[in-house]
Motif scaffolding. Structure first.
Motif, PDB file in Angstrom:
ATOM      1  N   LEU A  29       9.347  14.005   2.191  1.00 29.51           N
ATOM      2  CA  LEU A  29       9.060  12.824   2.755  1.00 29.51           C
ATOM      3  C   LEU A  29      10.035  12.261   3.715  1.00 29.51           C
ATOM      4  O   LEU A  29      11.364  12.047   3.269  1.00 29.51           O
ATOM      5  N   ALA A  30       9.484  12.009   4.926  1.00 23.41           N
ATOM      6  CA  ALA A  30      10.547  11.671   6.053  1.00 23.41           C
ATOM      7  C   ALA A  30      10.619  10.103   5.909  1.00 23.41           C
ATOM      8  O   ALA A  30       9.824   9.400   5.290  1.00 23.41           O
ATOM      9  N   PHE A  31      11.987   9.752   6.268  1.00 19.96           N
ATOM     10  CA  PHE A  31      12.428   8.683   5.834  1.00 19.96           C
ATOM     11  C   PHE A  31      11.565   7.601   6.555  1.00 19.96           C
ATOM     12  O   PHE A  31      11.352   6.336   6.299  1.00 19.96           O
ATOM     13  N   ASP A  32      11.167   7.883   7.648  1.00 17.01           N
ATOM     14  CA  ASP A  32      10.415   6.745   8.676  1.00 17.01           C
ATOM     15  C   ASP A  32       9.045   6.806   7.999  1.00 17.01           C
ATOM     16  O   ASP A  32       8.625   5.481   8.091  1.00 17.01           O
ATOM     17  N   LEU A  33       8.400   7.570   7.448  1.00 20.38           N
ATOM     18  CA  LEU A  33       7.356   7.452   6.658  1.00 20.38           C
ATOM     19  C   LEU A  33       7.648   6.591   5.171  1.00 20.38           C
ATOM     20  O   LEU A  33       6.690   5.525   5.203  1.00 20.38           O
ATOM     21  N   TYR A  34       8.555   6.771   4.665  1.00 20.11           N
ATOM     22  CA  TYR A  34       8.832   5.999   3.427  1.00 20.11           C
ATOM     23  C   TYR A  34       9.226   4.320   3.872  1.00 20.11           C
ATOM     24  O   TYR A  34       8.804   3.438   3.306  1.00 20.11           O
ATOM     25  N   ARG A  35       9.785   4.276   4.889  1.00 21.24           N
ATOM     26  CA  ARG A  35      10.064   2.928   5.601  1.00 21.24           C
ATOM     27  C   ARG A  35       8.876   2.116   5.798  1.00 21.24           C
ATOM     28  O   ARG A  35       8.566   0.991   5.367  1.00 21.24           O
ATOM     29  N   ARG A  36       7.771   2.913   6.377  1.00 16.81           N
ATOM     30  CA  ARG A  36       6.573   2.235   6.354  1.00 16.81           C
ATOM     31  C   ARG A  36       5.839   2.059   5.256  1.00 16.81           C
ATOM     32  O   ARG A  36       5.221   0.942   4.952  1.00 16.81           O
ATOM     33  N   ILE A  37       6.036   2.880   4.406  1.00 18.57           N
ATOM     34  CA  ILE A  37       5.085   2.591   2.837  1.00 18.57           C
ATOM     35  C   ILE A  37       5.934   1.450   2.304  1.00 18.57           C
ATOM     36  O   ILE A  37       5.185   0.632   1.666  1.00 18.57           O
ATOM     37  N   HIS A  38       7.075   1.269   2.287  1.00 18.81           N
ATOM     38  CA  HIS A  38       7.832   0.274   1.806  1.00 18.81           C
ATOM     39  C   HIS A  38       7.460  -0.885   2.214  1.00 18.81           C
ATOM     40  O   HIS A  38       7.281  -1.927   1.509  1.00 18.81           O
ATOM     41  N   ARG A  39       7.350  -0.906   3.644  1.00 18.78           N
ATOM     42  CA  ARG A  39       6.908  -2.479   4.311  1.00 18.78           C
ATOM     43  C   ARG A  39       5.550  -2.798   3.908  1.00 18.78           C
ATOM     44  O   ARG A  39       5.190  -4.090   3.797  1.00 18.78           O
ATOM     45  N   GLU A  40       4.653  -2.019   3.879  1.00 18.97           N
ATOM     46  CA  GLU A  40       3.301  -1.999   3.614  1.00 18.97           C
ATOM     47  C   GLU A  40       2.813  -2.302   2.161  1.00 18.97           C
ATOM     48  O   GLU A  40       2.094  -3.207   1.890  1.00 18.97           O
ATOM     49  N   LEU A  41       3.564  -1.403   1.385  1.00 14.97           N
ATOM     50  CA  LEU A  41       3.139  -1.565  -0.059  1.00 14.97           C
ATOM     51  C   LEU A  41       4.634  -2.014  -1.165  1.00 14.97           C
ATOM     52  O   LEU A  41       3.744  -2.018  -2.270  1.00 14.97           O
ATOM     53  N   LEU A  64      -2.456   6.269  -1.395  1.00 13.25           N
ATOM     54  CA  LEU A  64      -1.389   5.443  -2.234  1.00 13.25           C
ATOM     55  C   LEU A  64      -1.583   3.960  -2.278  1.00 13.25           C
ATOM     56  O   LEU A  64      -1.353   3.286  -3.140  1.00 13.25           O
ATOM     57  N   LYS A  65      -2.240   3.544  -1.116  1.00 13.08           N
ATOM     58  CA  LYS A  65      -2.739   1.850  -1.196  1.00 13.08           C
ATOM     59  C   LYS A  65      -3.557   1.591  -2.161  1.00 13.08           C
ATOM     60  O   LYS A  65      -3.301   0.673  -2.829  1.00 13.08           O
ATOM     61  N   ILE A  66      -4.437   2.461  -2.523  1.00 17.58           N
ATOM     62  CA  ILE A  66      -5.519   2.091  -3.808  1.00 17.58           C
ATOM     63  C   ILE A  66      -4.534   2.219  -4.895  1.00 17.58           C
ATOM     64  O   ILE A  66      -4.963   1.481  -5.791  1.00 17.58           O
ATOM     65  N   ILE A  67      -3.535   3.318  -5.329  1.00 15.26           N
ATOM     66  CA  ILE A  67      -3.127   3.667  -6.463  1.00 15.26           C
ATOM     67  C   ILE A  67      -2.171   2.424  -6.594  1.00 15.26           C
ATOM     68  O   ILE A  67      -1.881   1.634  -7.720  1.00 15.26           O
ATOM     69  N   ALA A  68      -1.356   1.901  -5.563  1.00 15.36           N
ATOM     70  CA  ALA A  68      -0.555   0.802  -5.624  1.00 15.36           C
ATOM     71  C   ALA A  68      -1.340  -0.291  -5.980  1.00 15.36           C
ATOM     72  O   ALA A  68      -0.721  -1.275  -6.840  1.00 15.36           O
ATOM     73  N   PRO A  99       1.318  14.134  10.669  1.00 13.44           N
ATOM     74  CA  PRO A  99       0.697  12.721  10.851  1.00 13.44           C
ATOM     75  C   PRO A  99      -0.646  12.321  10.149  1.00 13.44           C
ATOM     76  O   PRO A  99      -0.821  11.356   9.615  1.00 13.44           O
ATOM     77  N   ALA A 100      -1.466  13.663  10.301  1.00 10.56           N
ATOM     78  CA  ALA A 100      -2.786  13.525   9.597  1.00 10.56           C
ATOM     79  C   ALA A 100      -2.410  13.391   7.853  1.00 10.56           C
ATOM     80  O   ALA A 100      -3.240  12.618   7.409  1.00 10.56           O
ATOM     81  N   ALA A 101      -1.711  14.177   7.423  1.00 13.71           N
ATOM     82  CA  ALA A 101      -1.369  13.973   6.039  1.00 13.71           C
ATOM     83  C   ALA A 101      -0.723  12.735   5.493  1.00 13.71           C
ATOM     84  O   ALA A 101      -0.933  12.346   4.555  1.00 13.71           O
ATOM     85  N   SER A 102       0.154  12.304   6.566  1.00 13.03           N
ATOM     86  CA  SER A 102       0.875  11.052   6.243  1.00 13.03           C
ATOM     87  C   SER A 102      -0.281   9.992   6.032  1.00 13.03           C
ATOM     88  O   SER A 102      -0.191   8.819   5.403  1.00 13.03           O
ATOM     89  N   ASP A 103      -1.122   9.838   7.052  1.00 10.94           N
ATOM     90  CA  ASP A 103      -2.305   9.087   7.107  1.00 10.94           C
ATOM     91  C   ASP A 103      -2.978   9.053   5.489  1.00 10.94           C
ATOM     92  O   ASP A 103      -3.383   8.035   5.101  1.00 10.94           O
ATOM     93  N   GLU A 104      -3.253  10.203   5.476  1.00  5.83           N
ATOM     94  CA  GLU A 104      -4.178  10.523   4.273  1.00  5.83           C
ATOM     95  C   GLU A 104      -3.382   9.881   2.852  1.00  5.83           C
ATOM     96  O   GLU A 104      -3.657   9.164   1.810  1.00  5.83           O
TER      97      GLU A 104
END
Length: 276
Positions: free
Chosen positions: A106-118, A85-89, A75-80
């Motif tokens: 890459l956990a797919f739950d994390l990717y789904r969140r990244i895709h939704r946000e970025l 990635l938000k700045i890079i995107a 979780p901590a590394a996922s937030d980091e």
């Protein structure tokens, strides 16, 4: 050799042998790693020049590695990871560049969140997906609307073997570093036999490191006895190509005719408008 045993005579005076070893660079290093010195957590400022370079060269797609097979972000590394990635995107968007987050840790739950946000797409690494015991066709079917890049290579089964190889490489490198330091720091006017023994120990440690480095567990060619049956996946891709869907296949292997023949057999069809 045990203390007291005379070292075999050297044919010539040994010289220091430099060894290069690399730390793995990631946007976020999991806090669960047992050997953090092996990894380096990238700063965003170290990544943004790549966006500038890609823009200059007309590059339109960039792959963002996540982690290593089986080494999932906590979780901590996922937030980091998401924060960087938000700045890079944002920089990539200004440069009209599409980012593809690569599977492997890459956990797919994390990717789904990244895709939704970025809005980042997914770079599907076939070998690493298989190492993590995911069904390649199932993963592709679930995320195919977000997959434009596919990396194909064979792997031998077992993340445990992969981890054992990395641990052995790190262990032999540390052993060589220690033995080399003992030898280099020994006084020039010290006991010649002791200095010779230290030189022999450093040399043996160097050879042990050399023998450990070759990686026989991943990045094999399609026909080198790997563990993946690519046929169902390639047939699925052929249906996509016949429907006019554009994808990029990256072959992480030495080019050879067998690979080309294998891909042509399962990817080509008479209905395709362009040759493969």
């Amino acid at each position: 050799p045990p203390r007291g045993r005379p070292a075999p005579p050297l044919q010539k005076t040994p010289t220091p042998m430099p060894v290069v070893t690399f730390r793995e660079c990631m946007l976020a290093v999991p806090r669960t790693v047992s050997n953090p010195e092996r990894y380096y957590s990238l700063h965003v400022d170290e990544c943004l020049p790549i966006i500038d370079l890609a823009k200059e060269q007309g590059i339109r797609n960039l792959v963002i590695p996540t982690s290593r097979p089986g080494l999932f972000l906590d979780p901590a590394a996922s937030d980091e990871f998401r924060a960087k990635l938000k700045i890079i995107a944002a920089a990539a968007k200004q440069a009209d560049i599409t980012l593809h987050v690569r599977t492997g840790g890459l956990a797919f739950d994390l990717y789904r969140r990244i895709h939704r946000e970025l809005g980042c797409l997914l770079a599907l690494d076939a070998g690493w997906t298989h190492l993590e015991r995911n069904d390649l066709v199932s993963v592709f079917e679930e995320f195919k609307d977000r997959i434009r890049l596919i990396l194909l290579q064979q792997v031998q089964p077992g993340i445990d073997k992969w981890g054992a190889w990395q641990d052995a490489m790190a262990l032999t490198w540390r052993e060589y570093a220690q033995r080399s330091y003992e030898w280099r720091s020994y006084p020039e006017k010290g006991d010649p036999e002791e200095r010779q023994t230290l030189a022999r120990l450093a040399y043996d440690a160097f050879r042990a490191y050399q023998k450990t480095v070759p990686n026989e567990l991943a990045y094999q060619g399609i026909f080198q006895g790997g563990d993946i049956n690519f046929v169902p996946f390639l047939k699925t891709l052929r249906k996509e190509f016949e429907a006019g869907v554009e994808r990029y296949l990256l072959l992480e292997t030495v080019p050879n005719m067998k690979n080309a023949e294998f891909l042509s057999r399962y990817l080509l069809s008479d209905s395709m408008a362009k040759p493969f």
